[in-house]
Design a protein around this motif. Structure first.
Motif, PDB file in Angstrom:
ATOM      1  N   UNK A 390       1.416  -0.846   0.534  1.00  0.00           N
ATOM      2  CA  UNK A 390       0.080   0.193  -0.203  1.00  0.00           C
ATOM      3  C   UNK A 390       1.016   1.129  -0.109  1.00  0.00           C
ATOM      4  N   UNK A 391       2.719   1.091   0.087  1.00  0.00           N
ATOM      5  CA  UNK A 391       3.087   2.159  -0.343  1.00  0.00           C
ATOM      6  C   UNK A 391       4.123   2.306  -1.221  1.00  0.00           C
ATOM      7  N   UNK A 392       3.707   3.495  -2.141  1.00  0.00           N
ATOM      8  CA  UNK A 392       4.701   3.855  -2.797  1.00  0.00           C
ATOM      9  C   UNK A 392       6.139   4.010  -2.246  1.00  0.00           C
ATOM     10  N   UNK A 393       7.455   3.766  -2.667  1.00  0.00           N
ATOM     11  CA  UNK A 393       8.668   3.323  -2.614  1.00  0.00           C
ATOM     12  C   UNK A 393       9.176   4.395  -2.621  1.00  0.00           C
ATOM     13  N   UNK A 394      10.583   4.783  -2.022  1.00  0.00           N
ATOM     14  CA  UNK A 394      10.674   6.691  -2.236  1.00  0.00           C
ATOM     15  C   UNK A 394      11.404   6.600  -3.669  1.00  0.00           C
ATOM     16  N   UNK A 395      11.788   5.569  -4.437  1.00  0.00           N
ATOM     17  CA  UNK A 395      12.302   5.994  -5.510  1.00  0.00           C
ATOM     18  C   UNK A 395      11.338   6.412  -7.175  1.00  0.00           C
ATOM     19  N   UNK A 396       9.324   6.279  -6.346  1.00  0.00           N
ATOM     20  CA  UNK A 396       9.225   5.931  -7.444  1.00  0.00           C
ATOM     21  C   UNK A 396       8.190   6.929  -6.406  1.00  0.00           C
ATOM     22  N   UNK A 397       8.223   7.774  -5.339  1.00  0.00           N
ATOM     23  CA  UNK A 397       7.193   8.763  -4.772  1.00  0.00           C
ATOM     24  C   UNK A 397       7.690   9.988  -4.756  1.00  0.00           C
ATOM     25  N   UNK A 398       6.065  10.620  -6.275  1.00  0.00           N
ATOM     26  CA  UNK A 398       6.944  11.874  -5.967  1.00  0.00           C
ATOM     27  C   UNK A 398       4.999  13.120  -5.754  1.00  0.00           C
ATOM     28  N   UNK A 399       5.401  13.331  -4.833  1.00  0.00           N
ATOM     29  CA  UNK A 399       4.068  13.958  -3.988  1.00  0.00           C
ATOM     30  C   UNK A 399       3.376  14.803  -5.920  1.00  0.00           C
ATOM     31  N   UNK A 400       2.332  15.320  -5.903  1.00  0.00           N
ATOM     32  CA  UNK A 400       1.714  16.560  -6.401  1.00  0.00           C
ATOM     33  C   UNK A 400       2.210  17.756  -6.973  1.00  0.00           C
ATOM     34  N   UNK A 408      16.049  14.310  -8.068  1.00  0.00           N
ATOM     35  CA  UNK A 408      17.160  13.700  -7.924  1.00  0.00           C
ATOM     36  C   UNK A 408      17.213  12.435  -8.614  1.00  0.00           C
ATOM     37  N   UNK A 409      18.729  12.237  -9.697  1.00  0.00           N
ATOM     38  CA  UNK A 409      18.769  10.901 -10.018  1.00  0.00           C
ATOM     39  C   UNK A 409      19.211  10.085  -8.980  1.00  0.00           C
ATOM     40  N   UNK A 410      19.748  10.491  -7.861  1.00  0.00           N
ATOM     41  CA  UNK A 410      20.645   9.624  -7.227  1.00  0.00           C
ATOM     42  C   UNK A 410      19.482   8.890  -6.253  1.00  0.00           C
ATOM     43  N   UNK A 411      18.172   9.307  -6.123  1.00  0.00           N
ATOM     44  CA  UNK A 411      16.553   9.122  -4.882  1.00  0.00           C
ATOM     45  C   UNK A 411      16.034   8.866  -5.810  1.00  0.00           C
ATOM     46  N   UNK A 412      15.589   8.993  -7.017  1.00  0.00           N
ATOM     47  CA  UNK A 412      14.392   8.478  -8.344  1.00  0.00           C
ATOM     48  C   UNK A 412      14.206   8.609  -9.459  1.00  0.00           C
ATOM     49  N   UNK A 413      13.846   7.389  -9.663  1.00  0.00           N
ATOM     50  CA  UNK A 413      13.873   6.705 -11.451  1.00  0.00           C
ATOM     51  C   UNK A 413      14.144   8.120 -12.411  1.00  0.00           C
ATOM     52  N   UNK A 414      14.962   7.320 -13.403  1.00  0.00           N
ATOM     53  CA  UNK A 414      15.524   9.151 -13.790  1.00  0.00           C
ATOM     54  C   UNK A 414      15.671   7.762 -15.457  1.00  0.00           C
ATOM     55  N   UNK A 415      14.336   8.040 -16.167  1.00  0.00           N
ATOM     56  CA  UNK A 415      14.788   7.256 -17.479  1.00  0.00           C
ATOM     57  C   UNK A 415      15.696   7.924 -18.557  1.00  0.00           C
ATOM     58  N   UNK A 416      16.502   7.462 -19.395  1.00  0.00           N
ATOM     59  CA  UNK A 416      17.770   7.440 -19.895  1.00  0.00           C
ATOM     60  C   UNK A 416      16.939   8.783 -21.523  1.00  0.00           C
TER      61      UNK A 416
END
Length: 573
Positions: A390-400, A408-416
C-alpha cells in the motif's frame, strides 16, 4: 632465336638476371620513384581541397537545395501504429500461478520510433521562398499577397529539414514593422542531425481590437544565405475566444461533448474521476492556456484533485486533457467548477454536479486493507520496487505538490534519453478474502509538455489499457508508458491510477531528452559536397596511376633486349 648454352643445359636460368646499360647511355636517377613524382601534386591538391576555408558556390547551391522550411499547424506527436508488439499466439507466460498472457519483455532502449502528426505548409522549398511568402512586401503588405495569421493563434511554429551539406544555422530574428505594437519573440530554437524547430511568440498587447501587425523574420542558414520573409498577424485581445472548445468525455456515449451554458451535467457516484478537454477549432491553430483551477461549492461533500494538463500548456486542434479526481466524504451533491486561463482572451469556465454516496463504501473499506496487502507494482515481474503493501517506494514517490521540481537521479528513477518505453507490472496476489478491484482511466501528467509527450501504450497484447481494467486476484498485467521527446530537457511523469472507494495510486519518475547538435567539421577538415567529390576523383586518379605504373613496369620487362650467347663446339645458332 637464342643460342643453346651449356648453362641452360645444366639447369641455369636462360636469361641473365641483370643487364648493364649500353656504354654511353644515360642512367636515370635512382633516388626519384616515378610514383612519388605522380602522387606528390595529387596529395597537395587533396590537402588544399579539404582544408580550404568557406564553401564553394556548388556547395552553397547543394546545401540550399537540401533545405526546406515549413509552418506547422499542430505540435502533438502521435505514435507509429506500425510499431507493434508481435502477437504470434505462442508467447504465453506462466510463472507460479500468474495469469500473464504474454512474454515478460523489458524496458527497451531503442531509438525514438514515434512519428509526429504535423500539417506542414512549405515556406522555403528547394532553396527558394514559395508563395505567398515570396510575394509579401513588408513596405506595403496586402492581405491578398501575404499569409495572414488570424487572431485565434498566439504563436507560429516552424520546422526545417536539411540534408548532408554545410550549414551555419543561427537563431532567427523577428521584427515588427513601424507602428506595430506586438513584441514578437523567438522560442525553443533547436536542431539536430537533419531536423530543427523554433517558435515565434506574437505577444499581442492587451486591449487590442482587430489590429494588423506586419512581421518580418530573418533566418541565417549558411554563411552566405539568410532567408527573409514577412506576413501579417491580426491581434485582438479580450472577449471570448470563438475558436476554442472546453468539454468533457461522456462515459455513457463514450464521446467528447462540449460544455454548454444551459446544459446540466451529472457525474454519478460510480465515477471516481472526470476527463475534461481543451482544443482549438479551425481556423484556430495554437494558443497557450494557464494553470486550471477546480473548486467544489460544498467541499465537505467531496475533495478534488486535478491532473493531466493541469499546469497549462499549448493547445491546438488535438485535445489537451485535464483530469479531475473525486474523493467523496459524505452523501450529497455539489456543484464543481473549473476555470482555465486563456490570455489575452477571457478565461474558459464550466460547471457540473458531482454526486456522492458512501453507503456502498462500507463493504469496500474492509477490502481496502486486503487490496493494499496483496497489490504490488514493480519494474519487473515478481518485484514490488514501485508499490509495496500500500505504500509507494521512495524511488517513485513524487507528491503532486513537488511535481514541478527537478528530481534527483540519485533518489528517483530517471529514464535515459534513448529509452522510449517504461513498463510497470501490476501484480495482484491471490488471497481468500481478496476480490477484484477496478482501475479507472489511467492518467499521465507531464511537468513540462513542451519537452515530451507520454501516453499509455495499448499495443502490447494483455497490457493495461488507457481506460483501466478489472484486476482479479492471482493476475498480473503490464502498464507500458511510451514517451517521445520534443526538445532537449527533462520532465517528470506522474502516473495516476484512479480506484473507486480507495485512495488513488500515484507514482512518478523523470525522463531525460537529448538532442545531438549537428557536426559541421570533422578532424579539423571542412567536409562539403564538392570536397567529397574531389576526394572520390582523387582516389580514381590514384587508382589509374597505380594501374598505369604497374602496366608500364610489366611492359618494360617484356621489351628487354638480350644478347645471344656465343656458340661453342658444334652448336649452331
Amino acid at each position: 632465336r637464342i643460342q643453346s648454352s651449356p648453362h641452360f643445359a645444366h639447369g641455369a636460368h636462360p636469361f641473365p638476371t641483370h643487364l648493364d646499360p649500353p656504354i654511353g647511355a644515360p642512367v636515370p636517377p635512382q633516388n626519384s620513384h616515378p610514383m612519388a613524382r605522380f602522387l606528390a601534386p595529387l596529395l597537395a591538391f587533396l590537402l588544399l581541397t579539404l582544408a580550404r576555408p568557406g564553401i564553394s558556390q556548388e556547395d552553397e547551391t547543394y546545401a540550399l537545395s537540401q533545405f526546406s522550411l515549413n509552418r506547422l499547424s499542430t505540435d502533438v506527436p502521435t505514435f507509429d501504429e506500425d510499431d507493434e508488439f508481435d502477437d504470434d499466439g505462442d508467447d504465453a507466460y506462466d510463472d507460479g500461478g500468474w495469469n500473464f498472457p504474454f512474454g515478460t519483455g523489458d524496458n527497451n532502449d531503442d531509438e525514438d520510433d514515434l512519428d509526429a502528426d504535423y500539417l506542414e505548409t512549405p515556406i522555403v522549398l528547394d532553396g527558394a521562398l514559395v508563395a505567398p511568402w515570396s510575394s509579401c512586401d513588408p513596405a506595403s503588405p496586402k492581405e491578398e499577397d501575404c499569409f495572414v495569421e488570424t487572431e485565434y493563434a498566439d504563436r507560429f511554429l516552424f520546422n526545417f529539414l536539411y540534408g548532408p551539406a554545410e550549414y551555419d544555422f543561427q537563431s532567427p530574428t523577428v521584427t515588427v514593422a513601424a507602428g506595430g505594437t506586438a513584441k514578437p519573440a523567438i522560442l525553443d530554437f533547436d536542431f539536430n542531425v537533419d531536423y530543427g524547430i523554433f517558435t515565434v511568440l506574437y505577444n499581442c498587447p492587451a486591449d487590442t481590437k482587430d489590429a494588423s501587425q506586419t512581421l518580418t523574420l530573418s533566418f541565417p542558414v549558411t554563411k552566405k544565405t539568410s532567408f527573409e520573409f514577412s506576413w501579417i498577424k491580426k491581434c485582438s485581445t479580450g472577449g471570448d475566444h470563438a475558436k476554442v472548445e472546453l468539454g468533457y468525455e461522456d462515459e455513457e456515449i463514450m464521446d467528447e461533448v462540449a460544455f454548454k451554458p444551459d446544459q446540466a451535467v451529472l457525474v454519478p457516484t460510480s465515477e471516481p474521476a472526470s476527463t475534461l478537454y481543451v482544443k482549438m477549432l479551425e481556423p484556430g491553430t495554437q494558443h497557450q492556456f494557464g494553470e486550471a483551477k477546480v473548486v467544489a461549492a460544498d467541499p465537505s461533500i467531496v475533495d478534488l484533485e486535478i491532473r493531466g494538463a493541469s499546469f497549462g500548456g499549448v493547445v491546438d486542434t488535438n485535445p489537451s486533457y485535464i483530469y479531475v479526481f473525486y474523493d467523496c466524504k459524505k452523501d450529497g451533491k455539489t456543484k464543481v467548477s473549473i476555470t482555465v486561463p486563456f490570455p489575452p482572451m477571457n478565461d474558459l469556465t464550466a460547471s457540473w454536479t458531482k454526486e456522492c454516496s458512501i453507503a456502498d463504501d462500507k463493504a469496500f473499506e474492509e477490502n481496502e486493507a486486503v487490496v493494499d496487502a496483496n497489490l504490488a507494482i514493480g519494474t519487473e515481474l515478481g518485484l514490488s520496487d514501485v508499490l509495496s503493501k500500500g505504500d509507494v517506494t521512495t524511488k517513485y514517490d513524487v507528491p503532486y505538490f513537488d511535481f514541478l521540481k527537478d528530481l534527483d537521479p540519485a533518489t528517483h528513477d530517471t529514464v535515459g534519453p534513448n529509452t522510449t518505453r517504461k513498463t510497470f507490472y501490476l501484480q495482484y496476489e491471490s488471497a481468500d478474502k481478496a476480490q477484484a478491484f477496478e482501475i479507472h482511466d489511467i492518467t499521465l501528467t507531464v511537468s513540462d509538455p513542451s519537452v515530451l509527450v507520454a501516453r499509455v501504450d495499448e499495443d502490447r497484447p494483455g497490457s493495461v489499457p488507457e481506460d483501466g481494467m478489472l484486476l482479479k486476484p492471482g493476475t498480473a498485467a503490464p502498464l507500458v508508458i511510451r514517451m517521445v521527446c520534443k526538445k532537449k530537457g527533462k520532465a517528470n511523469i506522474l502516473v495516476s491510477l484512479p480506484v473507486l472507494f480507495m485512495d488513488n495510486i500515484e507514482f512518478g519518475f523523470a525522463k531525460e531528452c537529448l538532442r545531438r547538435p549537428r557536426k559541421i567539421k570533422e578532424s579539423g577538415f571542412l567536409l562539403t559536397a564538392s570536397s567529397i567529390i574531389h576526394v572520390m576523383l582523387f582516389l580514381v586518379v590514384v587508382g589509374c596511376g597505380i594501374a598505369y605504373y604497374y602496366y608500364k613496369k610489366h611492359l618494360a620487362k617484356a621489351d628487354v633486349k638480350y644478347s645471344a650467347v656465343a656458340a661453342t663446339g658444334d652448336e649452331t645458332a
